[in-house]
Each structure stands twice: as structure tokens, then as C-alpha cells.
Scaffold this motif. Sequence first.
Motif, PDB file in Angstrom:
ATOM      1  N   THR A 124       0.811  -1.224   0.000  1.00 16.78           N
ATOM      2  CA  THR A 124       0.000   0.000   0.000  1.00 16.78           C
ATOM      3  C   THR A 124       0.844   1.274   0.000  1.00 16.78           C
ATOM      4  O   THR A 124       0.728   2.114  -0.894  1.00 16.78           O
ATOM      5  CB  THR A 124      -0.945   0.009   1.212  1.00 16.78           C
ATOM      6  OG1 THR A 124      -1.706  -1.188   1.222  1.00 16.78           O
ATOM      7  CG2 THR A 124      -1.876   1.215   1.142  1.00 16.78           C
ATOM      8  N   ALA A 175      -3.390  11.441  -4.160  1.00 13.13           N
ATOM      9  CA  ALA A 175      -3.717  11.101  -2.771  1.00 13.13           C
ATOM     10  C   ALA A 175      -5.195  10.746  -2.641  1.00 13.13           C
ATOM     11  O   ALA A 175      -5.562   9.785  -1.949  1.00 13.13           O
ATOM     12  CB  ALA A 175      -3.368  12.267  -1.846  1.00 13.13           C
ATOM     13  N   LEU A 179      -6.101   7.136  -1.313  1.00 14.56           N
ATOM     14  CA  LEU A 179      -6.413   7.120   0.117  1.00 14.56           C
ATOM     15  C   LEU A 179      -7.893   7.325   0.440  1.00 14.56           C
ATOM     16  O   LEU A 179      -8.380   6.803   1.441  1.00 14.56           O
ATOM     17  CB  LEU A 179      -5.589   8.199   0.835  1.00 14.56           C
ATOM     18  CG  LEU A 179      -4.069   8.100   0.674  1.00 14.56           C
ATOM     19  CD1 LEU A 179      -3.387   9.234   1.424  1.00 14.56           C
ATOM     20  CD2 LEU A 179      -3.554   6.754   1.152  1.00 14.56           C
TER      21      LEU A 179
END
Length: 281
Positions: A124, A175, A179
Motif C-alpha cells: 500500500t 492522494a 487514500l
Amino acid sequence: MSTSSLWSLIGTETIDTATIAQDLQLERAKEVGTALSVDFVAGFAASLLVSPAVAIIDKAIITNASGKESFNEGLKNMTKLLITRPHQFIRQPYFFPVFCIFGGTYAVANSIDTICYHANIRPTLPKFAASSVVNIALNGWKDSLFTRWYGTVKPRPLPALSLGLFAVRDSITVATAFLAPPLISPYLQDLGLSKHTADVAAQITAPCAVQFVSTNIHLYALDLYNHPGLSWAEHSALIRKNYWTSSVGRVIRTLPGFGIGGVANMRFRNGLKEVVEGKLF
């Protein structure tokens, strides 16, 4: 058994063990090398699928922001070229940088997955970090080219602030794509969506939605190059003028890269693995 015979047997077993270990290492290296080759081929194959649409939108946004050509005119002209003369389209200067962006990002993400799998490491964080660096660097390179090629002023190096703003813009998108979906998906599941549907919806909508924030950054970076010396109020007026057209364009641009392209990359990768050497994972 004599002492010499015993030592001879031990020596043979030692050599056999060392040979087996060496063969295993070579086989493992070959397996990793084949997997990495598949990773790169799949990544650039997926990029070839989505890059034409993204290249068209990117160029249309920049020429619209610079005033050279309206967004709709840019879309019409380049789409016509893609449909009628695709061999000429892929030779246009605006296609290759976009092809490199998605091919490089997918290939690196795939490769980090492979390396982490064989090293027994969770992928990850390494995958996010490596993909972000590659994506931001390649996007900065592409934007510097596009801004100089299609700007309204004599080509010159981009201001450092423009390059920094491009990096911030891409950091936000990457991001959000990596995420945000795992955080958003549970809330969508609470609303009654299945896990698969919620995951897909979160993966597509999160990076698209953030474009309504990052478009301001994108337009300001372009404006610093195309209209140096303006006041903040003048920059703001130009940004407001192009905001909605550019925002919608960037949302549409995000769909292929993080939606269609991501799915295509995964399917190409899995299919090639089966063809080349069976399932590795």
C-alpha cells in the motif's frame, strides 16, 4: 565405509544442495523478471487505451485557458483527427507525453505490487509513494511542454511557482485516488450499496470530485505563465471565467485515467500473466 568415501559423499551432498539453492534463486529471478515484463506491457497497453481521450481534453483545456482556441473547438478538431486519421493523431506532440504519464504510472504501480509480493511486504504505502512520484514528475513534464507549446506568449521556462502548483495539484489527485476510496466506501455501504458497488463508486467519484478544488490551482499555474505581472484580482477574474469549463473537462479527463484505465490495466495484467506463465499470484 572408509573415511575418504564418507567425505566424498558429504561433498557431493553439499554440492547438490548448493546447486539446488542456486537453481531456485535463478528460477525465482526469472519469475520476477517475467512478472515485471508483464507489468510494463500491461501498463502501457492500458495507457494506449485511455491516452487519446485524455490528451484531447488536456490540450483543449490549455488552449481554452490561453485563449488560442475554445474548449469545444479543441475537442471537435482533435476528436475528428483521432477518428479519421488515428495514425496521424498518435504522432501529434500532445499524445506522447500523456501516453508516458499513464503508462509510467500503471507500470510502476504494477511493478511495486510484484516486488512487494515477492519480498513479503505490504504494497500500500510503497505503491502510493512510487506512483505519486512518477505521476507528479511526468505530469509536471507534460504541463511544462503543453504550456510552452500552446501558451499565448513566447516560449520560456515555466515559473517555479507554476511547477510547484502543478505538483500540488497532482498530489491532491493521486492522494485522493489512493487514500480516499477506502474511507468513503463504508459510508456508501451504510446507505445500502454492496461492497463492490461502493468500492467502485468511491474509486471513481473521489478523484473526480477533487477536481473542483484542484482546477483553481491548475488555472492559476497556467495564468502565471500566460499573463505574468497581473494582480491577484486580475488573475482571479480570468480563473473565474474559465473555471467551470476547465473543471468539467478535468473531471471528464479523470474518468479514463482512474476509472477505465485502472480497470483495463488490471485485466491486461492478469490476462498476460495467464498467457505467459499462468497465474503468479
